[in-house]
Design a protein around this motif. Structure first.
Motif, PDB file in Angstrom:
ATOM      1  N   ILE A 130       0.847  -1.203   0.000  1.00 38.63           N
ATOM      2  CA  ILE A 130       0.000   0.000   0.000  1.00 38.63           C
ATOM      3  C   ILE A 130       0.877   1.245   0.000  1.00 38.63           C
ATOM      4  O   ILE A 130       2.072   1.184   0.292  1.00 38.63           O
ATOM      5  N   ALA A 131       0.257   2.373  -0.300  1.00 37.52           N
ATOM      6  CA  ALA A 131       0.952   3.663  -0.258  1.00 37.52           C
ATOM      7  C   ALA A 131      -0.048   4.712   0.206  1.00 37.52           C
ATOM      8  O   ALA A 131      -1.059   4.924  -0.461  1.00 37.52           O
ATOM      9  N   THR A 132       0.229   5.304   1.341  1.00 42.15           N
ATOM     10  CA  THR A 132      -0.612   6.424   1.761  1.00 42.15           C
ATOM     11  C   THR A 132       0.181   7.378   2.649  1.00 42.15           C
ATOM     12  O   THR A 132       0.722   6.977   3.676  1.00 42.15           O
ATOM     13  N   PRO A 133       0.273   8.642   2.241  1.00 44.91           N
ATOM     14  CA  PRO A 133       0.968   9.623   3.067  1.00 44.91           C
ATOM     15  C   PRO A 133       0.068  10.267   4.123  1.00 44.91           C
ATOM     16  O   PRO A 133       0.496  11.182   4.812  1.00 44.91           O
ATOM     17  N   ALA A 134      -1.157   9.800   4.253  1.00 41.71           N
ATOM     18  CA  ALA A 134      -2.119  10.451   5.142  1.00 41.71           C
ATOM     19  C   ALA A 134      -1.599  10.575   6.570  1.00 41.71           C
ATOM     20  O   ALA A 134      -1.101   9.610   7.144  1.00 41.71           O
ATOM     21  N   PHE A 135      -1.728  11.776   7.121  1.00 38.89           N
ATOM     22  CA  PHE A 135      -1.364  12.069   8.505  1.00 38.89           C
ATOM     23  C   PHE A 135      -2.346  13.144   8.984  1.00 38.89           C
ATOM     24  O   PHE A 135      -2.014  14.329   9.042  1.00 38.89           O
ATOM     25  N   PRO A 136      -3.579  12.746   9.288  1.00 37.08           N
ATOM     26  CA  PRO A 136      -4.642  13.719   9.594  1.00 37.08           C
ATOM     27  C   PRO A 136      -4.293  14.700  10.707  1.00 37.08           C
ATOM     28  O   PRO A 136      -4.716  15.857  10.655  1.00 37.08           O
ATOM     29  N   GLU A 137      -3.516  14.256  11.709  1.00 33.21           N
ATOM     30  CA  GLU A 137      -3.142  15.173  12.792  1.00 33.21           C
ATOM     31  C   GLU A 137      -2.340  16.354  12.273  1.00 33.21           C
ATOM     32  O   GLU A 137      -2.328  17.422  12.886  1.00 33.21           O
ATOM     33  N   GLN A 190      -2.887  17.585   9.224  1.00 34.21           N
ATOM     34  CA  GLN A 190      -3.699  18.139   8.132  1.00 34.21           C
ATOM     35  C   GLN A 190      -3.311  17.580   6.759  1.00 34.21           C
ATOM     36  O   GLN A 190      -3.414  18.270   5.752  1.00 34.21           O
ATOM     37  N   ARG A 191      -2.873  16.330   6.744  1.00 36.23           N
ATOM     38  CA  ARG A 191      -2.605  15.652   5.474  1.00 36.23           C
ATOM     39  C   ARG A 191      -3.618  14.518   5.337  1.00 36.23           C
ATOM     40  O   ARG A 191      -3.566  13.548   6.103  1.00 36.23           O
ATOM     41  N   THR A 192      -4.533  14.653   4.402  1.00 35.21           N
ATOM     42  CA  THR A 192      -5.572  13.647   4.214  1.00 35.21           C
ATOM     43  C   THR A 192      -5.621  13.215   2.753  1.00 35.21           C
ATOM     44  O   THR A 192      -5.203  13.956   1.857  1.00 35.21           O
ATOM     45  N   VAL A 193      -6.106  11.993   2.530  1.00 35.36           N
ATOM     46  CA  VAL A 193      -6.230  11.462   1.178  1.00 35.36           C
ATOM     47  C   VAL A 193      -7.681  11.070   0.950  1.00 35.36           C
ATOM     48  O   VAL A 193      -8.255  10.276   1.706  1.00 35.36           O
ATOM     49  N   PHE A 194      -8.289  11.639  -0.102  1.00 39.99           N
ATOM     50  CA  PHE A 194      -9.692  11.386  -0.432  1.00 39.99           C
ATOM     51  C   PHE A 194      -9.796  11.121  -1.924  1.00 39.99           C
ATOM     52  O   PHE A 194      -9.339  11.925  -2.738  1.00 39.99           O
ATOM     53  N   LYS A 195     -10.378   9.957  -2.269  1.00 40.24           N
ATOM     54  CA  LYS A 195     -10.475   9.551  -3.672  1.00 40.24           C
ATOM     55  C   LYS A 195      -9.106   9.581  -4.366  1.00 40.24           C
ATOM     56  O   LYS A 195      -8.983   9.948  -5.531  1.00 40.24           O
ATOM     57  N   VAL A 232      -9.029  10.024   5.886  1.00 42.38           N
ATOM     58  CA  VAL A 232      -9.345  11.421   6.206  1.00 42.38           C
ATOM     59  C   VAL A 232      -9.346  11.676   7.712  1.00 42.38           C
ATOM     60  O   VAL A 232      -9.551  12.809   8.147  1.00 42.38           O
ATOM     61  N   SER A 233      -9.109  10.628   8.502  1.00 46.89           N
ATOM     62  CA  SER A 233      -9.090  10.777   9.955  1.00 46.89           C
ATOM     63  C   SER A 233      -8.222   9.687  10.564  1.00 46.89           C
ATOM     64  O   SER A 233      -7.914   8.675   9.917  1.00 46.89           O
TER      65      SER A 233
END
Length: 249
Positions: A115-122, A124-129, A204-205
Motif C-alpha cells: 500500500i501507499a498512503t501519506p495520510a497524517f490527519p493530525e 492536516q494531510r488527508t487522502v480522499f479519492k 481522512v481521519s
C-alpha cells in the motif's frame, strides 16, 4: 539481534524518521532510531527500528541502493515487517524516489502487493479519492507546488505514483476503508486479481488509519507517511504505555 523486533522502518529523511518513531512510541512500541545504516548489529531489545536516510532528493539509483542496504540490515536484526516512510506531502520528482524505492523493496522481499498512503490527519494531510489534501487545499494548490526541489503540481497520487512505477497502481477508497479491515482485505484481493501491485489508500481521519491497520498486518511491506504507524502496534497486542518512552538508565 533483538529478540522481539517486529517492525523495520526505512525513512527518506531524518525529521520524518523522528515523526515515525514518535508515532510508534505513542502507540506503545519501544523504538530505536539510527542515523544511517549502522555498521554493526543492533544492541537493544526493542519492538521497532527506524533507519533515517537522506534519500528523498538524491538520484533514484542511489536512493534505491541506500534503501536496500537498510532493508538488508533490518532483516539481519530479525524484523518481520518493513515500512518505507516518506513525507506526508508525497514530495518527489517525476522519476521518484518513492516509486523506484518501493519497487526495489518489493523486489528484494519478493512481495506481490503493498500500500501507499501519506495520510497524517493530525498534521492536516488527508487522502480522499486518491487525492492528497494539505489542510483544505489540494496538494497542487498548496505551497508545495512551488517547492524548489520537488514541486508537486498534481494531487492525484495514483497518477503521480504510476508515473514512477513499472507495476500497476490502484486505489482503496474511503468507502472501503470506512467499512473496516475485512473490506480492505477484500479490496486488496480484488486489486491483486486485476494485476494491481501498489494501492493508494484513502484516509481522512485517525479513525481511518486505525480501521485499516488490522488488514496491514498481513503485508510484509508497507509504504506510507508516519500516520499509518499509529495503528501498527495494536497488531502486536501493544497499547499506549508510559514504559514505551522510558530510556535505559
Amino acid at each position: 539481534m533483538s529478540t522481539r523486533l517486529k517492525l523495520g522502518c526505512i525513512a527518506d529523511d531524518s525529521t520524518g524518521a523522528t515523526d515515525l518513531a514518535n508515532n510508534l512510541v505513542r502507540a506503545g512500541m519501544r523504538v530505536v532510531q539510527t542515523i544511517g545504516v549502522p555498521p554493526g548489529p543492533l544492541d537493544a531489545d526493542v519492538d521497532a527500528v527506524v533507519v533515517a536516510l537522506k534519500s528523498r532528493t538524491i538520484a533514484p539509483e542511489d536512493a534505491v541502493a541506500q534503501s536496500v542496504a537498510a532493508l538488508t540490515w533490518l532483516q539481519a536484526q530479525g524484523a518481520t515487517q518493513f515500512y518505507f516512510k516518506y513525507c506526508s506531502t508525497f514530495d518527489s520528482t517525476a522519476r521518484g524516489n518513492i516509486g523506484p524505492v518501493t519497487e526495489a523493496l518489493m523486489d528484494a522481499l519478493d512481495v506481490p502487493f503493498t500500500i501507499a498512503t501519506p495520510a497524517f490527519p493530525e498534521n492536516q494531510r488527508t487522502v480522499f479519492k486518491g487525492h492528497l489534501f494539505v489542510g483544505d487545499l489540494l496538494l497542487s494548490d498548496s505551497g508545495m507546488k512551488d517547492h524548489p526541489l520537488t514541486p508537486m503540481t498534481d494531487a492525484n497520487l495514483v497518477r503521480v505514483l504510476q508515473a514512477q512505477c513499472k507495476r500497476k497502481v490502484g486505489l482503496i477508497d474511503y468507502q472501503v476503508v470506512g467499512q473496516g479491515a475485512d473490506a480492505v482485505r477484500a479490496r486488496i484481493a480484488e486489486l491483486k486479481a486485476q494485476g494491481v501491485a501498489i494501492a493508494i489508500v484513502d484516509a481522512v481521519s485517525n479513525a481511518d488509519l486505525l480501521r485499516m491497520a488490522p488488514a496491514l498486518a498481513e503485508l510484509p511491506l508497507l509504504t506510507a507517511g508516519s500516520g499509518v504507524a499509529i495503528g501498527l502496534p495494536g497488531n502486536h497486542g501493544l497499547a499506549p504505555s508510559s514504559q514505551a518512552a522510558e530510556l535505559p538508565a
